[in-house]
Design a protein around this motif. Structure first.
Motif, PDB file in Angstrom:
ATOM      1  N   ALA A   1       0.863  -1.200   0.000  1.00 30.90           N
ATOM      2  CA  ALA A   1       0.000   0.000   0.000  1.00 30.90           C
ATOM      3  C   ALA A   1       0.892   1.240   0.000  1.00 30.90           C
ATOM      4  CB  ALA A   1      -0.896   0.016   1.248  1.00 30.90           C
ATOM      5  N   VAL A   2       0.285   2.351  -0.402  1.00 31.94           N
ATOM      6  CA  VAL A   2       0.980   3.643  -0.357  1.00 31.94           C
ATOM      7  C   VAL A   2       0.075   4.616   0.402  1.00 31.94           C
ATOM      8  CG1 VAL A   2       1.994   5.512  -1.735  1.00 31.94           C
ATOM      9  CG2 VAL A   2       1.988   3.176  -2.645  1.00 31.94           C
ATOM     10  N   PHE A   3       0.644   5.346   1.339  1.00 32.34           N
ATOM     11  CA  PHE A   3      -0.134   6.318   2.111  1.00 32.34           C
ATOM     12  C   PHE A   3       0.432   7.706   1.857  1.00 32.34           C
ATOM     13  CE2 PHE A   3      -0.475   2.259   4.195  1.00 32.34           C
ATOM     14  CZ  PHE A   3      -1.825   2.175   4.503  1.00 32.34           C
ATOM     15  N   VAL A   4      -0.345   8.541   1.183  1.00 27.62           N
ATOM     16  CA  VAL A   4       0.133   9.888   0.832  1.00 27.62           C
ATOM     17  C   VAL A   4      -0.591  10.911   1.710  1.00 27.62           C
ATOM     18  CG1 VAL A   4       0.366  11.588  -1.014  1.00 27.62           C
ATOM     19  CG2 VAL A   4       0.459   9.139  -1.569  1.00 27.62           C
ATOM     20  N   ASP A   5       0.173  11.536   2.584  1.00 26.91           N
ATOM     21  CA  ASP A   5      -0.418  12.551   3.470  1.00 26.91           C
ATOM     22  C   ASP A   5       0.394  13.846   3.337  1.00 26.91           C
ATOM     23  OD1 ASP A   5      -1.354  14.167   5.481  1.00 26.91           O
ATOM     24  OD2 ASP A   5      -1.544  12.550   6.953  1.00 26.91           O
ATOM     25  N   PRO A   6      -0.208  14.887   2.739  1.00 26.70           N
ATOM     26  CA  PRO A   6       0.558  16.118   2.520  1.00 26.70           C
ATOM     27  C   PRO A   6       1.008  16.803   3.812  1.00 26.70           C
ATOM     28  CG  PRO A   6      -1.702  16.347   1.665  1.00 26.70           C
ATOM     29  CD  PRO A   6      -1.568  14.945   2.169  1.00 26.70           C
ATOM     30  N   ALA A   7       0.559  16.318   4.971  1.00 26.64           N
ATOM     31  CA  ALA A   7       1.006  16.931   6.236  1.00 26.64           C
ATOM     32  C   ALA A   7       2.533  16.906   6.341  1.00 26.64           C
ATOM     33  CB  ALA A   7       0.389  16.188   7.419  1.00 26.64           C
ATOM     34  N   PHE A   8       3.174  15.904   5.736  1.00 24.26           N
ATOM     35  CA  PHE A   8       4.639  15.814   5.821  1.00 24.26           C
ATOM     36  C   PHE A   8       5.334  16.959   5.075  1.00 24.26           C
ATOM     37  CE2 PHE A   8       3.520  11.232   6.421  1.00 24.26           C
ATOM     38  CZ  PHE A   8       4.039  11.096   7.704  1.00 24.26           C
ATOM     39  N   LEU A   9       4.624  17.591   4.150  1.00 25.38           N
ATOM     40  CA  LEU A   9       5.276  18.636   3.342  1.00 25.38           C
ATOM     41  C   LEU A   9       5.629  19.872   4.169  1.00 25.38           C
ATOM     42  CD1 LEU A   9       3.174  18.471   0.036  1.00 25.38           C
ATOM     43  CD2 LEU A   9       5.415  17.449   0.510  1.00 25.38           C
ATOM     44  N   LYS A  10       5.006  19.993   5.344  1.00 23.62           N
ATOM     45  CA  LYS A  10       5.228  21.210   6.152  1.00 23.62           C
ATOM     46  C   LYS A  10       6.689  21.400   6.544  1.00 23.62           C
ATOM     47  CE  LYS A  10       0.572  21.601   7.890  1.00 23.62           C
ATOM     48  NZ  LYS A  10      -0.243  20.563   8.492  1.00 23.62           N
ATOM     49  N   THR A  11       7.416  20.289   6.695  1.00 24.07           N
ATOM     50  CA  THR A  11       8.826  20.442   7.120  1.00 24.07           C
ATOM     51  C   THR A  11       9.794  20.284   5.944  1.00 24.07           C
ATOM     52  OG1 THR A  11       8.892  18.077   7.657  1.00 24.07           O
ATOM     53  CG2 THR A  11       8.423  19.614   9.464  1.00 24.07           C
TER      54      THR A  11
END
Ligand SMILES: NC(=O)c1ccc[n+]([C@@H]2O[C@H](COP(=O)([O-])OP(=O)(O)OC[C@H]3O[C@@H](n4cnc5c(N)ncnc54)[C@H](O)[C@@H]3O)[C@@H](O)[C@H]2O)c1
Length: 361
Positions: free
Chosen positions: A158-168
């Motif tokens: 599976a792949v889990f894409v969460d743009p929350a990681f882009l903040k850093t």
């Protein structure tokens, strides 16, 4: 809300809040053990967020490797396999790749070859890996200065894409990933092109989570469509390599210098130069709008003509080549049309001359 894609009906790519998807998915998995792969930066910036969102125990074994493309090699793989041995990973275990394209490609490769294959999930933390590298099952490492020479095709669980990681994510890396977004827009998503055509670095760094979700939804849809149609790159998947024939050669060259280019910076030059060759052959100019967007987002790095023989030599190792000729895949007239060209060394040199002559806008 989570958007779920299913490349080739094989595995889910879940776009949205990790907390809404990962815990249930993992509970159903019943893995015999878990190993979390990170690099120096993702351990620091992404691991706390990941553990909080997923509820995974802070005691979960974590492996950290030094960050950077220069570590995507067999020596790092050996150290990862040693960690797998120490953690006694059996074939029912799960490897979680928490990081950008380097962690995803290399962690996936090590998992796919461990005991002939242990399941892995991709949790991409860069824009580049969210939109591109984590999807499609291409795994591998660089070898002797040539990118991705050793590798396999193996889908993640599976792949889990969460743009929350882009903040850093550092701004330069955000721009790097934007190269693959632009690529997807140009090869198959006019709606995405309309969204990003006026972007500036400022707009990129200020984009909200909602904006990222929309950009990622449109961009991932292109990647998913292509890898579903052609999982093993026998045809249309080559189109995803637009900009990568010259771009990878430049990336490999500069990796050995004190001033490496990011993957996206190299691919942006690759898209401009490869398009120049295509358009010149047709007696046309590269559209001004493409040039302006690239020059706004990416630094202008003039390329000395003295390095062309080395670039050309590396291009001759490109995986798309056939019967000794260098091949480039470019967008055709309509969305998802592909044109394959065989450039000459002279054309590559001239295209870099065209790029060098562009003025910052
Ligand atoms: N498999 C494929 O289909 C495919 C497609 C495109 C690119 N790639 C590969 O992807 C690689 C490039 O990926 P990349 O650009 O993600 O590089 P990367 O993995 O090196 O990440 C870039 C940098 O960002 C840091 N980082 C990652 N996430 C962060 C975060 N959220 N906050 C702070 N720092 C963070 C990393 O530590 C690293 O220093 C290349 O090796 C390329 O060949 C693979």
């Amino acid at each position: 809300m989570t958007t779920v894609f299913r490349p080739g009906d094989a595995y889910p790519v879940m776009l949205g809040d990790l907390a809404q998807t990962f815990p249930d998915w993992l509970a159903q998995r019943r893995a015999s053990g878990i190993l979390l792969l990170t690099d120096t930066n993702t351990r620091r910036h992404c691991l706390p967020l990941f553990l909080k969102a997923t509820g995974l125990s802070a005691d979960t074994p974590v492996v950290e490797i030094p960050a950077g493309e220069s570590r995507k090699n067999v020596a790092t793989c050996i150290s990862l396999w040693e960690h797998m041995l120490q953690a006694r990973l059996d074939r029912h275990a799960l490897v979680i790749n928490l990081g950008g394209g380097v962690i995803g490609d290399m962690g996936g490769f090590c998992a796919a070859t461990w005991k002939r294959g242990v399941d892995f999930v991709q949790v991409p933390t860069t824009l580049l890996s969210m939109t591109d590298a984590a999807i499609g099952g291409k795994l591998g490492i660089d070898f002797q200065q040539v990118k991705n020479t050793i590798g396999v095709f193996q889908n993640p669980a599976a792949v889990f894409v969460d743009p929350a990681f882009l903040k850093t994510l550092p701004e330069r890396e955000l721009r790097s990933g934007f190269a693959e977004v632009i690529k997807h827009a140009l090869i198959g998503a006019p709606e995405l092109w309309n969204m990003v055509r006026d972007y500036t670095p400022e707009r990129l760094s200020m984009a909200s989570s909602e904006t990222w979700l929309e950009i990622l939804r449109l961009s991932i849809a292109v990647k998913v469509r292509v890898v579903t149609e052609d999982p093993h790159e026998k045809g249309i998947r080559m189109l995803l390599n637009y900009g990568h024939t010259i771009g990878h050669a430049l990336e490999s060259y500069f990796l050995e210098t004190d001033d490496p280019l990011t993957h996206g910076e190299a691919i942006a030059i690759g898209m401009l130069t490869e398009s120049w060759i295509q358009h010149t052959r047709l007696g046309k100019d590269v559209p001004d709008e493409w040039i302006r967007l690239m020059l706004r987002i990416f630094p202008h790095n003039p390329i000395a003509s003295s390095i062309v023989p080395e670039i050309w030599h590396t291009m001759q190792q490109d995986k798309k080549n056939k019967a000794g000729s260098v091949r480039m895949a470019l967008p055709g007239k309509n969305a998802f049309d592909m044109e394959v060209l065989e450039p000459t060394e002279r054309e590559v040199e001239e295209s870099l001359g065209f790029y060098n002559g562009l003025k910052k806008v």
